[in-house]
Design a protein around this motif. Sequence first.
Motif, short mmCIF file in Angstrom:
data_model
loop_
_atom_site.label_atom_id
_atom_site.label_comp_id
_atom_site.label_asym_id
_atom_site.label_seq_id
_atom_site.Cartn_x
_atom_site.Cartn_y
_atom_site.Cartn_z
N ALA A 6 0.84 -1.20 0.00
CA ALA A 6 0.00 0.00 0.00
C ALA A 6 0.87 1.25 0.00
CB ALA A 6 -0.91 -0.01 1.22
N HIS A 7 0.37 2.31 -0.63
CA HIS A 7 1.12 3.55 -0.76
C HIS A 7 0.65 4.64 0.20
CE1 HIS A 7 3.26 2.11 -4.25
NE2 HIS A 7 2.11 1.71 -4.76
N SER A 8 -0.48 4.39 0.89
CA SER A 8 -0.99 5.41 1.80
C SER A 8 -1.88 4.78 2.86
CB SER A 8 -1.79 6.46 1.03
OG SER A 8 -3.00 5.88 0.54
N LYS A 9 -2.11 5.54 3.92
CA LYS A 9 -3.00 5.08 4.97
C LYS A 9 -4.43 4.95 4.45
CE LYS A 9 -0.25 7.03 8.70
NZ LYS A 9 -0.15 8.11 9.68
N ALA A 10 -4.80 5.80 3.51
CA ALA A 10 -6.13 5.73 2.92
C ALA A 10 -6.30 4.42 2.16
CB ALA A 10 -6.36 6.91 1.99
N GLU A 11 -5.26 4.01 1.46
CA GLU A 11 -5.32 2.73 0.74
C GLU A 11 -5.45 1.57 1.72
OE1 GLU A 11 -2.68 0.24 -2.54
OE2 GLU A 11 -2.14 2.32 -2.09
N VAL A 12 -4.74 1.64 2.83
CA VAL A 12 -4.84 0.60 3.86
C VAL A 12 -6.26 0.56 4.43
CG1 VAL A 12 -4.05 -0.13 6.15
CG2 VAL A 12 -2.39 0.61 4.43
N ALA A 13 -6.84 1.72 4.65
CA ALA A 13 -8.21 1.79 5.17
C ALA A 13 -9.18 1.10 4.20
CB ALA A 13 -8.63 3.24 5.39
N GLU A 14 -8.98 1.28 2.91
CA GLU A 14 -9.81 0.61 1.90
C GLU A 14 -9.62 -0.91 1.97
OE1 GLU A 14 -9.28 2.14 -2.03
OE2 GLU A 14 -9.50 4.21 -1.36
N ILE A 15 -8.40 -1.35 2.15
CA ILE A 15 -8.11 -2.78 2.24
C ILE A 15 -8.79 -3.36 3.48
CG2 ILE A 15 -6.27 -4.49 2.59
CD1 ILE A 15 -4.43 -2.49 0.98
N LEU A 16 -8.67 -2.68 4.60
CA LEU A 16 -9.31 -3.15 5.83
C LEU A 16 -10.83 -3.23 5.65
CD1 LEU A 16 -7.28 -1.26 8.59
CD2 LEU A 16 -6.98 -3.61 7.78
N ASN A 17 -11.38 -2.25 4.97
CA ASN A 17 -12.81 -2.24 4.70
C ASN A 17 -13.18 -3.43 3.80
OD1 ASN A 17 -15.46 -1.17 4.82
ND2 ASN A 17 -15.16 -0.30 2.78
N TRP A 18 -12.39 -3.68 2.78
CA TRP A 18 -12.64 -4.78 1.86
C TRP A 18 -12.68 -6.12 2.60
CZ3 TRP A 18 -14.21 -5.95 -2.87
CH2 TRP A 18 -13.91 -7.21 -3.38
N TYR A 19 -11.76 -6.29 3.54
CA TYR A 19 -11.70 -7.52 4.33
C TYR A 19 -12.60 -7.48 5.56
CZ TYR A 19 -7.91 -9.42 1.54
OH TYR A 19 -7.17 -9.92 0.51
N ASN A 20 -13.34 -6.39 5.73
CA ASN A 20 -14.24 -6.23 6.86
C ASN A 20 -13.50 -6.43 8.18
OD1 ASN A 20 -16.72 -5.63 8.00
ND2 ASN A 20 -17.34 -7.78 8.07
N LEU A 21 -12.34 -5.83 8.27
CA LEU A 21 -11.49 -5.96 9.45
C LEU A 21 -11.37 -4.60 10.13
CD1 LEU A 21 -9.57 -7.81 11.09
CD2 LEU A 21 -7.74 -7.08 9.57
N PRO A 22 -11.93 -4.46 11.33
CA PRO A 22 -11.83 -3.19 12.05
C PRO A 22 -10.36 -2.82 12.31
CG PRO A 22 -13.46 -4.62 13.07
CD PRO A 22 -12.72 -5.45 12.06
N GLU A 23 -10.08 -1.54 12.31
CA GLU A 23 -8.71 -1.05 12.52
C GLU A 23 -8.14 -1.54 13.85
OE1 GLU A 23 -6.25 3.15 12.68
OE2 GLU A 23 -8.25 3.11 11.78
N GLU A 24 -8.96 -1.58 14.89
CA GLU A 24 -8.49 -2.04 16.19
C GLU A 24 -8.03 -3.49 16.13
OE1 GLU A 24 -11.77 -0.83 15.82
OE2 GLU A 24 -11.10 1.22 16.19
N ASP A 25 -8.79 -4.33 15.42
CA ASP A 25 -8.41 -5.74 15.28
C ASP A 25 -7.15 -5.89 14.44
OD1 ASP A 25 -10.61 -6.42 16.79
OD2 ASP A 25 -11.81 -7.09 15.08
N PHE A 26 -7.02 -5.05 13.43
CA PHE A 26 -5.80 -5.07 12.60
C PHE A 26 -4.58 -4.71 13.45
CE2 PHE A 26 -2.84 -2.37 10.10
CZ PHE A 26 -2.27 -3.37 9.34
N THR A 27 -4.70 -3.66 14.23
CA THR A 27 -3.58 -3.21 15.06
C THR A 27 -3.20 -4.27 16.09
OG1 THR A 27 -4.29 -0.92 14.77
CG2 THR A 27 -2.79 -1.36 16.59
#
Length: 62
Positions: free
Chosen positions: A26-47
């Motif tokens: 990923a090239h940006s935090k926004a792109e990562v946010a889209e990926i997390l959304n695609w996988y339906n993974l909350p940011e807290e669970d990712f962290t």
Amino acid sequence: MGEQDCGDFLSSFRELSSFELRIQIAHSKAEVAEILNWYNLPEEDFTRGFPDLAKKVQLLPD
């Protein structure tokens, strides 16, 4: 966090590998946010589940 710990978010090794690769290239935090959304993974669970990847994401531009 191993494959078994990912629960509903990442149900196979292939999906887990794809997820990790997408985050790593990923090239940006926004792109990562889209990926997390695609996988339906909350940011807290990712962290919590992927602390090394989360540290890399912190270095990305917004």
